[in-house]
Design an enzyme around this catalytic site. Structure first.
Site, PDB file in Angstrom:
ATOM      1  N   LYS A 134      24.914  42.855  50.755  1.00  0.00           N
ATOM      2  CA  LYS A 134      25.762  42.012  51.603  1.00  0.00           C
ATOM      3  C   LYS A 134      26.011  42.654  52.974  1.00  0.00           C
ATOM      4  O   LYS A 134      25.769  43.850  53.165  1.00  0.00           O
ATOM      5  CB  LYS A 134      27.071  41.733  50.853  1.00  0.00           C
ATOM      6  CG  LYS A 134      26.869  40.867  49.595  1.00  0.00           C
ATOM      7  CD  LYS A 134      28.201  40.540  48.934  1.00  0.00           C
ATOM      8  CE  LYS A 134      28.029  39.551  47.796  1.00  0.00           C
ATOM      9  NZ  LYS A 134      29.330  39.200  47.154  1.00  0.00           N
ATOM     10  N   TYR A 157      26.429  29.698  46.807  1.00  0.00           N
ATOM     11  CA  TYR A 157      27.791  29.765  46.271  1.00  0.00           C
ATOM     12  C   TYR A 157      28.362  28.383  45.929  1.00  0.00           C
ATOM     13  O   TYR A 157      29.579  28.212  45.913  1.00  0.00           O
ATOM     14  CB  TYR A 157      28.700  30.498  47.255  1.00  0.00           C
ATOM     15  CG  TYR A 157      28.433  32.002  47.306  1.00  0.00           C
ATOM     16  CD1 TYR A 157      28.508  32.780  46.153  1.00  0.00           C
ATOM     17  CD2 TYR A 157      28.121  32.648  48.503  1.00  0.00           C
ATOM     18  CE1 TYR A 157      28.266  34.150  46.177  1.00  0.00           C
ATOM     19  CE2 TYR A 157      27.875  34.024  48.538  1.00  0.00           C
ATOM     20  CZ  TYR A 157      27.954  34.763  47.377  1.00  0.00           C
ATOM     21  OH  TYR A 157      27.722  36.115  47.405  1.00  0.00           O
ATOM     22  N   ARG A 202      23.200  43.373  36.931  1.00  0.00           N
ATOM     23  CA  ARG A 202      24.651  43.137  36.894  1.00  0.00           C
ATOM     24  C   ARG A 202      25.379  44.405  36.433  1.00  0.00           C
ATOM     25  O   ARG A 202      26.460  44.729  36.920  1.00  0.00           O
ATOM     26  CB  ARG A 202      24.981  41.972  35.943  1.00  0.00           C
ATOM     27  CG  ARG A 202      24.456  40.621  36.381  1.00  0.00           C
ATOM     28  CD  ARG A 202      25.209  40.005  37.515  1.00  0.00           C
ATOM     29  NE  ARG A 202      26.590  39.655  37.183  1.00  0.00           N
ATOM     30  CZ  ARG A 202      27.364  38.888  37.966  1.00  0.00           C
ATOM     31  NH1 ARG A 202      26.889  38.403  39.110  1.00  0.00           N
ATOM     32  NH2 ARG A 202      28.596  38.625  37.627  1.00  0.00           N
ATOM     33  N   ARG A 240      29.253  48.783  43.092  1.00  0.00           N
ATOM     34  CA  ARG A 240      30.545  48.349  43.628  1.00  0.00           C
ATOM     35  C   ARG A 240      31.616  49.412  43.421  1.00  0.00           C
ATOM     36  O   ARG A 240      32.488  49.608  44.277  1.00  0.00           O
ATOM     37  CB  ARG A 240      30.955  47.011  43.005  1.00  0.00           C
ATOM     38  CG  ARG A 240      30.152  45.827  43.556  1.00  0.00           C
ATOM     39  CD  ARG A 240      30.348  44.606  42.695  1.00  0.00           C
ATOM     40  NE  ARG A 240      29.818  43.384  43.295  1.00  0.00           N
ATOM     41  CZ  ARG A 240      29.614  42.262  42.617  1.00  0.00           C
ATOM     42  NH1 ARG A 240      29.901  42.219  41.308  1.00  0.00           N
ATOM     43  NH2 ARG A 240      29.135  41.189  43.207  1.00  0.00           N
ATOM     44  N   ASN A 273      32.351  42.970  48.803  1.00  0.00           N
ATOM     45  CA  ASN A 273      32.027  43.742  47.601  1.00  0.00           C
ATOM     46  C   ASN A 273      30.559  44.166  47.495  1.00  0.00           C
ATOM     47  O   ASN A 273      30.000  44.284  46.412  1.00  0.00           O
ATOM     48  CB  ASN A 273      32.504  42.999  46.341  1.00  0.00           C
ATOM     49  CG  ASN A 273      31.769  41.709  46.124  1.00  0.00           C
ATOM     50  OD1 ASN A 273      31.026  41.256  46.968  1.00  0.00           O
ATOM     51  ND2 ASN A 273      31.974  41.108  44.952  1.00  0.00           N
ATOM     52  N   HIS A 328      25.293  41.284  45.781  1.00  0.00           N
ATOM     53  CA  HIS A 328      25.220  40.073  44.957  1.00  0.00           C
ATOM     54  C   HIS A 328      24.065  40.212  43.974  1.00  0.00           C
ATOM     55  O   HIS A 328      23.023  40.763  44.326  1.00  0.00           O
ATOM     56  CB  HIS A 328      24.970  38.837  45.837  1.00  0.00           C
ATOM     57  CG  HIS A 328      24.572  37.618  45.057  1.00  0.00           C
ATOM     58  ND1 HIS A 328      25.501  36.794  44.470  1.00  0.00           N
ATOM     59  CD2 HIS A 328      23.353  37.124  44.714  1.00  0.00           C
ATOM     60  CE1 HIS A 328      24.863  35.824  43.819  1.00  0.00           C
ATOM     61  NE2 HIS A 328      23.553  36.006  43.948  1.00  0.00           N
ATOM     62  N   GLU A 351      18.299  30.834  42.684  1.00  0.00           N
ATOM     63  CA  GLU A 351      18.546  31.647  43.877  1.00  0.00           C
ATOM     64  C   GLU A 351      17.237  32.132  44.508  1.00  0.00           C
ATOM     65  O   GLU A 351      17.111  32.165  45.730  1.00  0.00           O
ATOM     66  CB  GLU A 351      19.492  32.804  43.518  1.00  0.00           C
ATOM     67  CG  GLU A 351      20.877  32.266  43.166  1.00  0.00           C
ATOM     68  CD  GLU A 351      21.824  33.303  42.569  1.00  0.00           C
ATOM     69  OE1 GLU A 351      21.485  34.503  42.552  1.00  0.00           O
ATOM     70  OE2 GLU A 351      22.910  32.887  42.113  1.00  0.00           O
TER      71      GLU A 351
HETATM   72  N1  LIG Z   1      38.452  36.960  48.553  1.00  0.00           N
HETATM   73  C1  LIG Z   1      37.997  36.754  47.297  1.00  0.00           C
HETATM   74  N2  LIG Z   1      36.663  36.740  47.098  1.00  0.00           N
HETATM   75  C2  LIG Z   1      36.214  36.526  45.837  1.00  0.00           C
HETATM   76  C3  LIG Z   1      37.101  36.317  44.747  1.00  0.00           C
HETATM   77  N3  LIG Z   1      36.351  36.129  43.629  1.00  0.00           N
HETATM   78  C4  LIG Z   1      35.071  36.202  44.027  1.00  0.00           C
HETATM   79  N4  LIG Z   1      34.987  36.447  45.357  1.00  0.00           N
HETATM   80  C5  LIG Z   1      33.761  36.577  46.161  1.00  0.00           C
HETATM   81  O1  LIG Z   1      32.838  35.572  45.740  1.00  0.00           O
HETATM   82  C6  LIG Z   1      31.664  36.182  45.218  1.00  0.00           C
HETATM   83  C7  LIG Z   1      31.154  35.361  44.065  1.00  0.00           C
HETATM   84  O2  LIG Z   1      32.099  35.415  43.024  1.00  0.00           O
HETATM   85  P1  LIG Z   1      31.637  35.541  41.502  1.00  0.00           P
HETATM   86  O3  LIG Z   1      30.403  34.718  41.298  1.00  0.00           O
HETATM   87  O4  LIG Z   1      32.813  35.254  40.667  1.00  0.00           O
HETATM   88  O5  LIG Z   1      31.313  37.106  41.362  1.00  0.00           O
HETATM   89  P2  LIG Z   1      29.930  37.896  41.281  1.00  0.00           P
HETATM   90  O6  LIG Z   1      28.953  37.045  40.531  1.00  0.00           O
HETATM   91  O7  LIG Z   1      30.274  39.183  40.567  1.00  0.00           O
HETATM   92  O8  LIG Z   1      29.508  38.156  42.711  1.00  0.00           O
HETATM   93  C8  LIG Z   1      32.102  37.601  44.849  1.00  0.00           C
HETATM   94  O9  LIG Z   1      31.028  38.508  44.814  1.00  0.00           O
HETATM   95  C9  LIG Z   1      33.078  37.920  45.959  1.00  0.00           C
HETATM   96  O10 LIG Z   1      32.370  38.252  47.166  1.00  0.00           O
HETATM   97  C10 LIG Z   1      38.512  36.340  44.996  1.00  0.00           C
HETATM   98  O11 LIG Z   1      39.333  36.167  44.102  1.00  0.00           O
HETATM   99  N5  LIG Z   1      38.888  36.568  46.286  1.00  0.00           N
HETATM  100 MG   LIG Z   2      28.465  35.073  40.729  1.00  0.00          MG
END
Ligand SMILES: Nc1nc2c(ncn2[C@@H]2O[C@H](COP(=O)(O)OP(=O)(O)O)[C@@H](O)[C@H]2O)c(=O)[nH]1
Ligand SMILES: [Mg+2]
Length: 134
Positions: free
Chosen positions: A10, A50, A86, A103, A113, A116, A127
């Protein structure tokens, strides 16, 4: 059997000069780099990646962040590549990610974070299609 996954370094990690060390984590684990491209995502690509988060409170900030500068887009392959990546990445919130994960070692806040990775083989197919047109 070999599996493919989509992984993306990222913008915060690119800005901080972490690209080489992050790619080394995946290479050290034995994964193969199938495709790699450096560039800034369009808002359309970010929205497609997303789509599942559209409407959530963090969605607009997430799209702004992921399009805020260049990323490194990769297709990685290996046995169980989706789950392996992951595991190497660690929990979504870097504050909760275990030490030794990408991370956990390089991040501190959930909104920036570092990395991805696809969360299932189906997401990986989708994707890879978004970013490499396959
Ligand atoms: N600011 C904020 N960003 C979030 C939150 N949850 C997820 N994100 C962001 O959205 C991305 C996608 O979320 P998710 O699919 O749940 O997590 P991942 O698959 O581990 O990346 C995450 O990697 C973060 O960059 C949150 O509660 N707050
Ligand atoms: Mg995700």
């Amino acid at each position: 059997m070999s599996q493919k996954t989509y992984v993306m370094i990222k913008p915060d990690a690119v800005r901080r000069g972490l690209v080489g060390r992050i790619i080394a984590r995946f290479e050290d684990a034995g994964l193969t780099i199938e495709r790699m491209e450096f560039g800034t995502l369009t808002r359309e690509q970010a929205a497609a990646n997303y789509a599942e988060h559209e409407g959530k409170p963090f969605y607009e900030g997430l799209v702004n962040y992921i399009t805020s500068g260049p990323v490194v887009k990769m297709v990685l392959s290996g046995p169980g590549a989706v789950a392996v990546c992951r595991k190497l990445m660690g929990a979504t919130n870097p504050a909760e990610a275990a030490p030794g994960t990408i991370r956990g070692d390089f991040g501190l806040v959930v909104d920036e974070n570092v990395i991805h990775g696809s969360d299932s083989p189906e997401s990986a197919d989708r994707e890879v299609g978004i970013f490499f047109g396959e």
